[in-house]
Design a protein around this motif. Sequence first.
Motif, short mmCIF file in Angstrom:
data_model
loop_
_atom_site.label_atom_id
_atom_site.label_comp_id
_atom_site.label_asym_id
_atom_site.label_seq_id
_atom_site.Cartn_x
_atom_site.Cartn_y
_atom_site.Cartn_z
N HIS A 9 111.85 12.71 33.09
CA HIS A 9 113.07 11.81 33.02
C HIS A 9 112.52 10.45 33.03
N SER A 10 111.32 9.88 33.74
CA SER A 10 111.17 8.50 33.58
C SER A 10 110.48 8.37 32.13
N GLN A 11 109.70 9.23 31.59
CA GLN A 11 109.41 9.00 30.12
C GLN A 11 110.73 8.97 29.35
N GLY A 12 111.42 9.58 29.47
CA GLY A 12 112.72 9.78 28.56
C GLY A 12 113.11 8.18 28.17
N HIS A 13 112.95 7.23 29.05
CA HIS A 13 113.50 5.80 29.03
C HIS A 13 112.64 5.13 28.04
N ASP A 14 111.50 5.65 27.77
CA ASP A 14 110.59 4.95 27.13
C ASP A 14 110.76 5.46 25.49
N ARG A 136 120.36 6.11 9.76
CA ARG A 136 120.19 5.90 11.17
C ARG A 136 118.77 5.50 11.33
N ARG A 137 118.73 4.74 12.37
CA ARG A 137 117.52 4.09 12.80
C ARG A 137 117.05 4.64 14.29
N LEU A 138 115.82 5.05 14.16
CA LEU A 138 115.05 5.32 15.41
C LEU A 138 114.27 4.14 16.06
N ALA A 139 114.85 3.55 17.00
CA ALA A 139 114.56 2.03 17.35
C ALA A 139 113.68 2.38 18.89
N ALA A 140 112.78 1.51 19.10
CA ALA A 140 112.26 1.26 20.33
C ALA A 140 113.17 0.92 21.40
N PRO A 141 113.09 1.34 22.58
CA PRO A 141 114.12 1.36 23.66
C PRO A 141 114.16 -0.03 24.12
N ARG A 142 115.38 -0.53 24.67
CA ARG A 142 115.39 -1.99 24.99
C ARG A 142 115.01 -1.92 26.41
#
Length: 142
Positions: A9-14, A136-142
């Motif tokens: 779950h925590s890795q999903g945010h990255d 679609r763009r696969l973008a780095a999380p904000r």
Amino acid sequence: MATMHSQEHSQGHDRPVLVDLDESTCWELMATVGIGRLVWVDADGPVAVPVNIAVSDGAVVIRTAAYSAMAREVDDSRVALEVDDLDHETRTGWSVLVRGVARVLFEPAPEDAPTAWPTGSKSATVRLRPTKVTGRRLAAPR
């Protein structure tokens, strides 16, 4: 098991985020790459061929040999073109899908034609007039 779930779950945010692109952004991105995959259906099923592309006046332009399967099979046919750029390190990138109708013209290379990488005669121009452009763009999380 709970610990593994928490780590996932925590890795999903990255992880990168998938974002839809508007059509004008799709055209801008396609113009930066110069390579895509043209897709059509022949008697044996779907065919995908890497091609050099140029973006010109709301169309995609491809040069090919007059005797190629592409020149024989795509004229006045519904086709798709997929173009992308990926960064495997960051797991980011973008993908554009152009759907439309291809026209094959046997003519000297027009000014807007791409330069094909392979050697040999490229006396046919495939011009793809889109009916739908999505991306679609696969973008780095904000």
